[in-house]
Design an enzyme around this catalytic site. Sequence first.
Site, short mmCIF file in Angstrom:
data_model
loop_
_atom_site.label_atom_id
_atom_site.label_comp_id
_atom_site.label_asym_id
_atom_site.label_seq_id
_atom_site.Cartn_x
_atom_site.Cartn_y
_atom_site.Cartn_z
N SER A 257 10.61 34.25 -7.17
CA SER A 257 11.28 34.26 -5.88
C SER A 257 12.67 34.83 -6.09
O SER A 257 13.18 34.83 -7.21
CB SER A 257 11.46 32.84 -5.30
OG SER A 257 10.30 32.37 -4.71
N SER A 295 6.04 35.20 -4.30
CA SER A 295 7.50 35.24 -4.27
C SER A 295 8.02 34.91 -2.88
O SER A 295 7.50 35.39 -1.88
CB SER A 295 7.94 36.65 -4.68
OG SER A 295 9.26 36.66 -5.13
N ASP A 297 10.98 35.80 -0.98
CA ASP A 297 12.11 36.73 -1.05
C ASP A 297 12.74 36.81 0.33
O ASP A 297 12.19 37.44 1.25
CB ASP A 297 11.63 38.12 -1.48
CG ASP A 297 10.99 38.12 -2.87
OD1 ASP A 297 11.00 37.07 -3.54
OD2 ASP A 297 10.49 39.17 -3.27
#
Lengths: 369, 369, 369, 369
Positions: A257, A295, A297
């Site tokens: 992340s 992830s 993000d």
Amino acid sequence: MNTEQSRSQRPRLRQAGVVIGSLPTGPQNAITDVTGVRVGHTTLIAGDGPLQPGIGPVRTGVTVILPHAGNLYSEKVRAAVHRINGFGKACGFEEVRELGVLESPIALTNTLNVWRVADALVDDALAQNPDIGIRTSTFNPVVGECNDGFLNDIQGRHVSAADVHAALAAARQSEVGAPVREGSVGAGTGTSCFGWKGGIGTASRVIPAQAGGWTLGALVQSNFGRADQLVVNGDAVGQRLRPDHLAAKEADAEKGSIMIVLATDAPLESRQLQRLCGRVAAGLARTGSTIGHGSGDFVIAFSTATRIPHEPTTLTHSEVVLVDEGRVLSFLFDAVVEAVEEAVLNSLYTATTVTGRDGNRRVKFGENE
Amino acid sequence: MNTEQSRSQRPRLRQAGVVIGSLPTGPQNAITDVTGVRVGHTTLIAGDGPLQPGIGPVRTGVTVILPHAGNLYSEKVRAAVHRINGFGKACGFEEVRELGVLESPIALTNTLNVWRVADALVDDALAQNPDIGIRTSTFNPVVGECNDGFLNDIQGRHVSAADVHAALAAARQSEVGAPVREGSVGAGTGTSCFGWKGGIGTASRVIPAQAGGWTLGALVQSNFGRADQLVVNGDAVGQRLRPDHLAAKEADAEKGSIMIVLATDAPLESRQLQRLCGRVAAGLARTGSTIGHGSGDFVIAFSTATRIPHEPTTLTHSEVVLVDEGRVLSFLFDAVVEAVEEAVLNSLYTATTVTGRDGNRRVKFGENE
Amino acid sequence: MNTEQSRSQRPRLRQAGVVIGSLPTGPQNAITDVTGVRVGHTTLIAGDGPLQPGIGPVRTGVTVILPHAGNLYSEKVRAAVHRINGFGKACGFEEVRELGVLESPIALTNTLNVWRVADALVDDALAQNPDIGIRTSTFNPVVGECNDGFLNDIQGRHVSAADVHAALAAARQSEVGAPVREGSVGAGTGTSCFGWKGGIGTASRVIPAQAGGWTLGALVQSNFGRADQLVVNGDAVGQRLRPDHLAAKEADAEKGSIMIVLATDAPLESRQLQRLCGRVAAGLARTGSTIGHGSGDFVIAFSTATRIPHEPTTLTHSEVVLVDEGRVLSFLFDAVVEAVEEAVLNSLYTATTVTGRDGNRRVKFGENE
Amino acid sequence: MNTEQSRSQRPRLRQAGVVIGSLPTGPQNAITDVTGVRVGHTTLIAGDGPLQPGIGPVRTGVTVILPHAGNLYSEKVRAAVHRINGFGKACGFEEVRELGVLESPIALTNTLNVWRVADALVDDALAQNPDIGIRTSTFNPVVGECNDGFLNDIQGRHVSAADVHAALAAARQSEVGAPVREGSVGAGTGTSCFGWKGGIGTASRVIPAQAGGWTLGALVQSNFGRADQLVVNGDAVGQRLRPDHLAAKEADAEKGSIMIVLATDAPLESRQLQRLCGRVAAGLARTGSTIGHGSGDFVIAFSTATRIPHEPTTLTHSEVVLVDEGRVLSFLFDAVVEAVEEAVLNSLYTATTVTGRDGNRRVKFGENE
């Protein structure tokens, strides 16, 4: 619990001789180069040995970013949020999307600690604004996170309200334009980046005077990437530095992340801040990211140029706004890409080796295990 | 009007010895490696000398991409669209967002020709489906564009219905798995890329058998970037090849765009195709893009795995769908980034020098003017 | 082709004694009450009898809405677009989302004519701005549509460039604050609403002086709904007026759509205009809509308060912007709901019976077949 | 603290003789008619008299909705989220948007208690899944809220982890298809609706067998609206019942919100669930809402038809999916509108008078103060 922060810091990317991009940096090459922006960390390191869920070892923390040192609830700033990949628990985004303002410090922490940290931001807002929920409307805390469970007892949710208040106090008491501690500190204490130790990184850019001379700063909490992917200023160093890590591809890829905070003093409305957010993926890509499935993000961007009162006394106000035209925006977009790339690499270069739960270890960049 | 297509083609990136990424390509390293996908071009080159708006010179064309050679209206495919930067005129996106299907060929052309080309797609759909708008619902043409006005009489909107029909016929008559002509052809006839001649480029990737063995193809119409930005496989070649172009930064930056088409035979639902679209910006960034203000950067992605009938006879259907899990998706995401990066560079390497209106000239990559 | 417009008009909703909501209307109870906004129609009626696809009968047209009578490309207005349900072909939305401005007249027409009408808007923009695509950037036409194929030879795409130019000329030559013709005119010539004849409808509201005194206008092209759904000011009249139509539920439901244009002189940024768009569904719901699967329901909203030059000469500008606070916004939101509800009902009350292709017939509201 | 729940319930809308819409209800006319769905409440009532921030009086609670009684983390369901107006603190939405699944109970509570409740959901998930964050990925709690600060000591955040666990236990132990307590219970203990007491309401619809016979249920936490706006089945009763409340317009409007949960056993993918969410505003509008500026109006929708394992063992799976076609979707959309309208009115009809902090009082619908 030991909240001491180490005083030494490893060399940043530029100290190592690598220059990203063509725009000049601000004085500190940090998000605090945007006048008024403050950063504070609380770093939590305690215990060693086998994981005892809920007890330790602890390798985590919290980092707060303030658009200004005053009362953000009563003097909000224009803001935008952006999801690059949504496998994450960031909170407070819906209201920023609707209203285009930020009324809370931005706090970064570990994934399972998000809600305790958010609740601590509520404490802080109530202390500053006793009317919240009684006479005025409520309060929207904004928190981002990365999963530091490889090193940290993440189930323990060890970042307490007191830890958040300490980070806020540190930020508020810091000088205007102070440098920002990077690496294995605050929310970056337990995170990993490209298979090495990651953490907090920051950078800034100043666009040319004839384009307005505004400053753009980025701060990241890095926790993504496989060793084989790492690119430093165009050089795919990851492929030759850590061939042993190629086998670890799948396992590493799943838990990454990155949280990205952008600040600027350019007078942008929320739609324009949203456009800045749209360039962050380009900065990440330059470090080797392909934005993995697992992830989270997220980007949070704000401008310090205009303060929006919680209780305006007039129906309209007059606001200086950047025109949507290529000359300035292209520089700001370049600044975002350069600052994000450099902030990620600063997090990698400055992070120190951390050994955590079950003896799990992330070594500092440049070392093998 | 001269629609002849040149038979020779310059070497592609791999022929020049540059290998992007780590995944293997399909047989043609082209979007047509996704079984059933076809591509057709009509290239329009006519006249020389001073621009006579509405008359010429003409340096433009149209490129069509078909998910299959059959009747797309009666057998739709799952699809998604994505706006990276919206300074562009792509049409047909709202309905793809709502319904998650594509029922039209994808056509690429120049900016001001979008609506004439869309109207020609309507002709084609009506010819195949005489009930449209009479007994059944209407039809949603999908068209993307770049601005080729530096070389082409863009106001002239020279791509006629006949030109669209010729490109469709060429695509439908092409063999399964045929190579794709690249460079200064079709919709790429008049476009520019990093200050050199751009155009059409394509590439593909095959993910490992244990991850499903699916193919991912990309096709781009490239028209973006400043010379100083160009990066080839991590090497910032733009900075040393064309220092003369650094001065042209602002003018070049303003008129760019890129259209990206993704195809796969992996069984993705529209939400998953949307996630593929979200990785395209990473591929563009690796070539040096910072996604300029004036750029219309749009992605259209489709899967050939499932065909959706226009008039289903049952209330539900049983569909094979990829699970949302890291093993396969990470490979597909890597494939998107690699294929987009290589498709852009293929467009640059294969494009030939074109001199257009007012003697404006875009030289092929590697040459100076 | 007969483009004559009938001079008589049926009574509007208020003339029939029905008052929607509590806010006062502007002088004309029309979108033109927003100072500077103009509307023009071209109505196309030709032929009778069996459908001959491509030939006729013709029951269609085009309606244009201008934020001001000047050059919209060189003096843009703040705008937002919104998709309520995306089974439709509206074009030009991506760029409005990105840049928050409208640089084109808004044109409404039939579904398959969208692209010819968009191309005609390009003609018009080029005539006013000869530099488009040569020295400056390109142009983003905005067109919405409904499917009038029940009455009209929709495959024929009978709205020509000349018809668009006539509607534009009519709009530009109209007086400030002129009334707007409603019902079976322009883009509403062949549309249906709740099983009766629909068409163009408009309404406006003025918010209290202490809340700024601004005006909000709505114009709709109505083409949705089943007879049994119709509600007039809370009275479910559809259920008792047309029991014969309940059987037609499925067929009617599939081809509907509605386009909604909102105008205001309140100084809203694009984010705030987006919020106005979000209230349109409430106005539609009050007339009985459940927003059908096959409906293309789109909103375009603009503010006339600020003009944005195409080529600004400064980096920033000072702009008066409404504060995001409940006092004014709640009135504006109420105004949207009331004006949209009344505009839909005005379209229904004023539309006249039309017999079209194959003898298909939509009778005026209040009559049975 | 007193968590006793009153056993009596006021008559629901249908018991009062009002029938909304034309589709039949499920057996309980409740969200639990969707097989497997469970609901549990914890109601917190303590103290009287002047507000002592942080101490009381307490008039609040928590309501949990479970798609099934098993382990939601290991067997997720398809889901979608939607923002009607974003002045609210709902959390967990980003990941649902990205992945299209729900892995958490849905909890509703008061605005400032969101994060403590989310943290308690983490406790619960960890207890069921000890690997979270250690071997597997993390966990995404989903919480919605309304502001009950008019009656409740909202700053006190009195809903504890134990209260959440009690509501979860109640839900898990309830029978399949059990009735749902409505009105001033759980998360609705302290909320207001159209100036009267609001709270929890629910309703359901069954679509015709030939359209699949699926069930759609809605549950709301109502806290919005001004007295003058209320419409009951088309009758603007608010305007005649409470003229005294018209003066309170501004104050009331500012603190509203509504959370809406939709459940269905129809086999919908997340995109289709998103489309259901898009019809909720129509249901709200029928009760008189114009979706105020200060309202946090969010929808969470899920389908119980397919369970998605956290750790799939195959690359693909075969899934029964509804076709996107008008026959079924139009019934489901009608069902959403009818069920939401009736759920709101049920919350109003069943809520009992509550006197809270500072003697603030919301009387039950039909009474004057």
